[in-house]
Design a protein around this motif. Structure first.
Motif, short mmCIF file in Angstrom:
data_model
loop_
_atom_site.label_atom_id
_atom_site.label_comp_id
_atom_site.label_asym_id
_atom_site.label_seq_id
_atom_site.Cartn_x
_atom_site.Cartn_y
_atom_site.Cartn_z
N ALA A 39 0.83 -1.21 0.00
CA ALA A 39 0.00 0.00 0.00
C ALA A 39 0.87 1.26 0.00
O ALA A 39 0.56 2.25 -0.68
CB ALA A 39 -0.93 -0.01 1.21
N ALA A 40 1.97 1.24 0.77
CA ALA A 40 2.87 2.40 0.81
C ALA A 40 3.52 2.63 -0.55
O ALA A 40 3.66 3.77 -1.01
CB ALA A 40 3.94 2.20 1.88
N ASP A 41 3.93 1.55 -1.23
CA ASP A 41 4.54 1.70 -2.56
C ASP A 41 3.52 2.21 -3.58
O ASP A 41 3.87 2.96 -4.50
CB ASP A 41 5.11 0.36 -3.03
N GLU A 243 4.04 11.18 5.94
CA GLU A 243 4.80 12.38 6.25
C GLU A 243 5.90 12.52 5.21
O GLU A 243 6.57 11.54 4.87
CB GLU A 243 5.42 12.31 7.65
N VAL A 244 6.06 13.73 4.68
CA VAL A 244 7.06 13.99 3.65
C VAL A 244 8.04 15.03 4.18
O VAL A 244 7.63 16.09 4.68
CB VAL A 244 6.41 14.49 2.33
N PHE A 245 9.35 14.71 4.07
CA PHE A 245 10.38 15.60 4.58
C PHE A 245 11.31 16.01 3.46
O PHE A 245 11.59 15.23 2.54
CB PHE A 245 11.20 14.91 5.69
N ASP A 246 11.79 17.24 3.53
CA ASP A 246 12.79 17.75 2.60
C ASP A 246 14.17 17.29 3.10
O ASP A 246 14.77 17.92 3.96
CB ASP A 246 12.71 19.28 2.53
N GLY A 247 14.64 16.17 2.55
CA GLY A 247 15.91 15.60 3.02
C GLY A 247 15.65 14.60 4.13
O GLY A 247 14.73 13.78 4.07
N GLU A 248 16.48 14.62 5.17
CA GLU A 248 16.34 13.69 6.27
C GLU A 248 15.12 14.05 7.14
O GLU A 248 14.77 15.23 7.27
CB GLU A 248 17.60 13.70 7.14
N PRO A 249 14.47 13.02 7.73
CA PRO A 249 13.29 13.30 8.57
C PRO A 249 13.62 14.20 9.75
O PRO A 249 14.50 13.90 10.55
CB PRO A 249 12.86 11.90 9.03
N PHE A 266 -0.48 -0.12 15.81
CA PHE A 266 0.56 -0.74 15.00
C PHE A 266 1.93 -0.27 15.51
O PHE A 266 2.14 0.92 15.76
CB PHE A 266 0.40 -0.37 13.52
N SER A 267 2.84 -1.20 15.63
CA SER A 267 4.18 -0.89 16.14
C SER A 267 5.03 -0.23 15.07
O SER A 267 4.62 -0.08 13.91
CB SER A 267 4.86 -2.19 16.61
N ASP A 268 6.26 0.17 15.47
CA ASP A 268 7.19 0.80 14.52
C ASP A 268 7.66 -0.16 13.45
O ASP A 268 8.28 0.26 12.46
CB ASP A 268 8.40 1.36 15.28
N ASP A 269 7.39 -1.47 13.60
CA ASP A 269 7.74 -2.43 12.56
C ASP A 269 6.97 -2.16 11.27
O ASP A 269 7.38 -2.61 10.19
CB ASP A 269 7.46 -3.87 13.03
N PHE A 270 5.85 -1.47 11.38
CA PHE A 270 5.03 -1.17 10.20
C PHE A 270 5.44 0.14 9.54
O PHE A 270 4.83 0.54 8.52
CB PHE A 270 3.55 -1.12 10.57
N LEU A 271 6.42 0.85 10.08
CA LEU A 271 6.88 2.09 9.47
C LEU A 271 7.62 1.76 8.16
O LEU A 271 8.55 0.96 8.14
CB LEU A 271 7.82 2.83 10.42
N VAL A 272 7.19 2.38 7.06
CA VAL A 272 7.81 2.19 5.75
C VAL A 272 8.43 3.52 5.32
O VAL A 272 7.73 4.54 5.24
CB VAL A 272 6.78 1.72 4.69
N THR A 273 9.73 3.51 5.05
CA THR A 273 10.45 4.72 4.65
C THR A 273 10.93 4.56 3.21
O THR A 273 11.51 3.54 2.84
CB THR A 273 11.66 4.96 5.57
N GLN A 286 7.60 8.83 4.84
CA GLN A 286 7.37 7.87 5.91
C GLN A 286 5.87 7.54 5.94
O GLN A 286 5.04 8.43 6.06
CB GLN A 286 7.83 8.42 7.25
N PHE A 287 5.57 6.25 5.80
CA PHE A 287 4.18 5.78 5.78
C PHE A 287 3.90 4.94 7.03
O PHE A 287 4.71 4.10 7.43
CB PHE A 287 3.93 4.91 4.53
#
Length: 546
Positions: A39-41, A243-249, A266-273, A286-287
């Motif tokens: 879904a993130a992709d 969340e969209v960041f200009d460069g590093e988060p 949902f834990s941080d294991d579901f964070l997709v960068t 970051q999704f």
């Protein structure tokens, strides 16, 4: 020993059931992570497509200025912008503008030009000690909120200056960091946004020194909230908070954050960068899942398995079988996910290639249309209609996932764009023919140009009642050939003008060079007849070669 056997059996079943429950839980979590990564992709693919489409508009605008040698008046730029129908075709774009590039001391001459163009006493501001001044001279849409930007020197701002220096140094479009649009110019509605600059390399008349700086910069202005919502808000809605960041988060580099918060369950294991380079600038995405995200299996399943194992002494064989099925399901899921990711990567690469080709074609049509147009209105009308013809072909291919398009549908779409909804049912006759990508794009432009010529010079007038298009498919020993006959019935069809215009050249180039076919025209007392003969079975490459 026999007394202990029930206890040993119970212990064995309990241990087996607990192990199975834990394994099922881990498998379900892994499957959920794979599903959310997909879904993130998908969300990233939407964002990338939206950004590349918007940046292609900046390339077209640069071609428009180059075709006019940088001499574009306010009225001409306003008509060009309106012809693009930005609100419908490019949601998320705040506007397009042009900033002159002048050395310090050249402000008085530029201010005279601003007064002439805008009918007001406008000054270059704010004061600056930089080596260049880049005041805004044109911007659309020009309203009460954006009118105060005319004369604003963007080179005086550090963030904008970095992007301008980058595009001057590389000759490529470059994005700025996060800016507050309207804040420096006193606009009524300041909003976070970004600017993408591109140097205008055309030389003005009288400039002969090749080392002279560019005449100025064309730029596109985006409000970040509108830009990202335009890509993410279309259905189907994705269960992801982004969340969209200009460069590093970092909180001070935040470009955009979804209104729907992530689900804290949902834990941080579901964070997709993911990372993406936009106009020379790296963005980090970051999704996280939202409450709308559904797991592929229920989390209660492991608990039920454990209870069933404790209650049923004879469940050992069933548990073993379930474990085998769970393992097979995991393997299939893993294979499917890997294949999906590979296909998505291939689609992204193919999309990039298609967009580059589309940009090249748009540039070529823009330059040729400009070279054959008597004034800006003629250029705007011709260029906009050809873009619409290309867009119709692209839409048909997109609906079929870039596989095939039906000839009758393509004809009807292109003819209705020119003649409206008055196309008679018997005007199109022929069997069902599926066209590949190359044939769809080339024939789409061809039918558009034929219909436009018929409306201008033929016997049709404002109605398609005098038009008949028939086609057949002939099978040879090595290939099938499409033979299409275009008839304009009526005595007022005109002989071709010499030399041929760009539209006629475009038709001939599409048929003979792009599709390796033949075209013949015959002007008679009954009207104009055009016969087109192209191969169907050969898959043509992007240069028109079989």
């Amino acid at each position: 020993m026999k007394k202990l056997l029930p206890y040993l059996a119970f212990a064995a079943v309990a241990i087996a059931s607990l192990v199975t429950a834990g394994y099922a839980y881990r498998t379900g979590e892994e499957a959920a992570r794979y599903k959310f990564q997909a879904a993130a992709d998908d969300a990233l693919s939407r964002l990338q497509s939206r950004l590349q489409l918007d940046l292609s508009l900046l390339v077209s605008t640069q071609a428009f200025f180059e075709a006019r040698f940088g001499n574009v008046t306010r009225v001409e730029f306003r008509d060009y912008y309106r012809a693009l129908e930005v609100k419908d075709n490019f949601p998320g774009l705040r506007g397009l503008g042009f900033a002159a590039l002048v050395a310090p001391g050249g402000e008085p001459l530029l201010e005279q030009r601003l007064a002439t163009e805008h009918g007001a006493d406008l000054k270059v501001y704010p004061p600056s000690d930089q080596e260049w001044r880049t005041p805004i001279t044109l911007f659309e849409p020009l309203d009460d909120d954006t009118r105060t930007a005319i004369g604003y020197d963007m080179y005086s701002d550090q963030v904008r200056r970095a992007a301008i220096e980058a595009t001057l140094a590389t000759g490529q479009a470059r994005s700025s960091g996060l800016v507050v649009l309207g804040q420096a110019t006193g606009g009524a509605q300041p909003a976070p946004g970004i600017l993408v600059f591109s140097a205008l390399r055309s030389k003005l008349p009288g400039r002969e020194d090749k080392n002279d700086p560019p005449a100025g910069l064309v730029y596109a202005s985006f409000r970040t909230s509108e830009l990202f919502y335009a890509a993410l808000a279309r259905p189907p809605l994705l269960p992801a908070s982004v969340e969209v960041f200009d460069g590093e988060p970092s909180i001070d580099r935040l470009l955009f954050r979804s209104e729907v918060p992530p689900d804290q369950r949902f834990s941080d294991d579901f964070l997709v960068t993911r990372e993406l380079t936009v106009a020379g600038r790296k963005w980090t995405f970051q999704f996280r899942p939202t409450s709308a995200f559904e797991r592929p299996s229920s989390r209660a399943l492991p608990v039920l398995l454990g209870l069933a194992g404790l209650m049923l002494a004879g469940a050992i064989a069933t548990v073993a079988r379930y474990q085998q099925r769970a393992y097979e399901a995991k393997s299939r899921l893993h294979e499917t996910t890997e294949r999906s990711l590979a296909e998505k990567d291939l689609m992204l690469q193919e999309m990039k290639h298609r967009i580059k080709n589309s940009i090249a074609r748009v540039l070529a049509i823009a330059r040729q249309t400009a070279a054959n147009s008597a004034d800006i209105k003629e250029f705007s009308d011709s260029f906009a209609s050809r873009l619409q013809a290309m867009s119709a072909s692209q839409d048909m291919l997109t609906r079929s996932r870039w596989q095939k398009a039906e000839l009758r549908d393509l004809l009807r779409i292109e003819l209705e764009q020119v003649f409206g909804k008055e196309l008679p049912e018997d005007a199109l006759k022929g069997p069902k023919v599926l066209l590949n990508e190359t044939s769809t794009q080339a024939l789409g432009l061809t039918f558009h140009e034929l219909a436009t010529n018929a409306l201008k010079y033929g016997a049709i007038g404002s109605s398609a009642a005098a038009l008949a298009v028939t086609w057949t498919v002939e099978r040879g020993s090595s290939e099938r050939r499409l033979k299409l006959r275009w008839e304009e019935r009526g005595p007022s069809a005109q002989e071709p003008v010499k030399p041929a215009g760009f539209g006629t050249k475009l038709i001939d180039m599409n048929i003979t060079r792009e599709l390796r076919g033949k075209i013949a025209r015959e002007y008679g007392e009954a009207g104009l007849t055009i016969e087109i003969d192209i191969p169907l079975d050969r898959e043509l490459n992007r240069n028109g070669q079989a």
